[in-house]
Design a protein around this motif. Sequence first.
Motif, short mmCIF file in Angstrom:
data_model
loop_
_atom_site.label_atom_id
_atom_site.label_comp_id
_atom_site.label_asym_id
_atom_site.label_seq_id
_atom_site.Cartn_x
_atom_site.Cartn_y
_atom_site.Cartn_z
N ILE A 118 -10.67 -7.07 -40.48
CA ILE A 118 -10.85 -5.84 -39.70
C ILE A 118 -9.68 -5.65 -38.74
O ILE A 118 -9.14 -4.55 -38.63
N VAL A 119 -9.27 -6.72 -38.07
CA VAL A 119 -8.15 -6.62 -37.12
C VAL A 119 -6.89 -6.18 -37.85
O VAL A 119 -6.17 -5.28 -37.40
N GLN A 120 -6.61 -6.78 -39.00
CA GLN A 120 -5.41 -6.43 -39.75
C GLN A 120 -5.48 -4.99 -40.26
O GLN A 120 -4.49 -4.26 -40.21
N THR A 121 -6.63 -4.56 -40.72
CA THR A 121 -6.79 -3.19 -41.21
C THR A 121 -6.52 -2.18 -40.10
O THR A 121 -5.79 -1.21 -40.29
N VAL A 122 -7.09 -2.42 -38.93
CA VAL A 122 -6.88 -1.49 -37.81
C VAL A 122 -5.41 -1.51 -37.39
O VAL A 122 -4.79 -0.45 -37.24
N GLY A 131 4.22 -5.22 -38.40
CA GLY A 131 4.08 -6.67 -38.45
C GLY A 131 2.75 -7.08 -37.85
O GLY A 131 2.27 -6.47 -36.88
N PHE A 132 2.14 -8.09 -38.44
CA PHE A 132 0.82 -8.54 -37.98
C PHE A 132 0.65 -10.02 -38.29
O PHE A 132 1.06 -10.49 -39.34
N LYS A 133 0.04 -10.75 -37.37
CA LYS A 133 -0.29 -12.16 -37.60
C LYS A 133 -1.58 -12.47 -36.86
O LYS A 133 -1.70 -12.22 -35.66
N PHE A 134 -2.57 -12.98 -37.59
CA PHE A 134 -3.83 -13.41 -36.98
C PHE A 134 -3.72 -14.89 -36.66
O PHE A 134 -3.21 -15.66 -37.47
N ILE A 135 -4.16 -15.29 -35.50
CA ILE A 135 -4.07 -16.69 -35.07
C ILE A 135 -5.47 -17.26 -35.02
O ILE A 135 -6.35 -16.71 -34.36
N ASP A 136 -5.67 -18.37 -35.72
CA ASP A 136 -6.96 -19.07 -35.69
C ASP A 136 -6.66 -20.56 -35.75
O ASP A 136 -6.54 -21.14 -36.82
N ASN A 137 -6.52 -21.17 -34.58
CA ASN A 137 -6.17 -22.59 -34.49
C ASN A 137 -7.46 -23.38 -34.28
O ASN A 137 -8.05 -23.34 -33.20
N LYS A 138 -7.90 -24.08 -35.31
CA LYS A 138 -9.17 -24.85 -35.25
C LYS A 138 -9.08 -26.00 -34.25
O LYS A 138 -10.05 -26.32 -33.59
N ASP A 141 -9.31 -24.35 -30.86
CA ASP A 141 -10.33 -23.31 -30.80
C ASP A 141 -9.75 -22.03 -30.17
O ASP A 141 -10.36 -21.41 -29.32
N THR A 142 -8.55 -21.68 -30.62
CA THR A 142 -7.86 -20.50 -30.10
C THR A 142 -7.77 -19.44 -31.20
O THR A 142 -7.36 -19.75 -32.31
N GLN A 143 -8.18 -18.22 -30.87
CA GLN A 143 -8.09 -17.11 -31.81
C GLN A 143 -7.45 -15.92 -31.11
O GLN A 143 -7.60 -15.74 -29.91
N GLY A 144 -6.77 -15.12 -31.90
CA GLY A 144 -6.14 -13.92 -31.38
C GLY A 144 -5.28 -13.30 -32.45
O GLY A 144 -5.36 -13.66 -33.62
N PHE A 145 -4.44 -12.36 -32.05
CA PHE A 145 -3.54 -11.74 -33.01
C PHE A 145 -2.28 -11.24 -32.32
O PHE A 145 -2.26 -11.03 -31.11
N CYS A 146 -1.24 -11.08 -33.11
CA CYS A 146 0.02 -10.49 -32.67
C CYS A 146 0.30 -9.32 -33.61
O CYS A 146 0.02 -9.41 -34.80
N MET A 147 0.83 -8.25 -33.07
CA MET A 147 1.21 -7.12 -33.90
C MET A 147 2.41 -6.44 -33.26
O MET A 147 2.65 -6.58 -32.05
N HIS A 148 3.20 -5.75 -34.07
CA HIS A 148 4.34 -5.05 -33.51
C HIS A 148 4.74 -3.88 -34.40
O HIS A 148 4.38 -3.81 -35.57
#
Length: 167
Positions: A118-122, A131-138, A141-148
């Motif tokens: 959903i985040v990438q689609t939006v 540009g888009f990168k979803f961050i999910d570091n197990k 326990d860090t989640q987020g995203f970068c876009m430009h």
Amino acid sequence: KDKVKGHITITSIFEPVGAAPAATKGKPPPKLAAQSSTGQVARALKRSDLVQVSSTGRREVKIPTSGVEKFVCFGELPKIQPAPTQGLTKEQKKYGFDTNLALWLTTCCVLAYKKEEIVQTVACHVWDMCGFKFIDNKETDTQGFCMHNEEFAVVCFRGTESIRDWM
């Protein structure tokens, strides 16, 4: 009390959404060609089943919810304009508040809690980010995203969800 020491290092590589020619050594990457909004809507509808066109002609993604509200909608946002340097009130000069920027960042904060798809689609198909990168570091326990896009970049993380987020 125990003291927590350490840091988190996040490495991210933005990948273009569409097929773009690779930049040659010493030359800047090619700029994206401007397209009509009709072309952007048609392209977004072809790429994702989640993107819809509202009754006002805006692209949006509707996410069903189980609460009182039937769905949450993420739609097109106003363009972020460079901050004016003249004609500002004393408060604007002091605090630098921009309502469009506040709307973008608040919407990104809400979007950060949604699933990666959903985040990438939006980001890519509604907001036209290249540009888009979803961050999910197990491990942390860090989640987020970068876009430009060509004008700005946004890095957005979720808030604290577990005790591991504090450490």
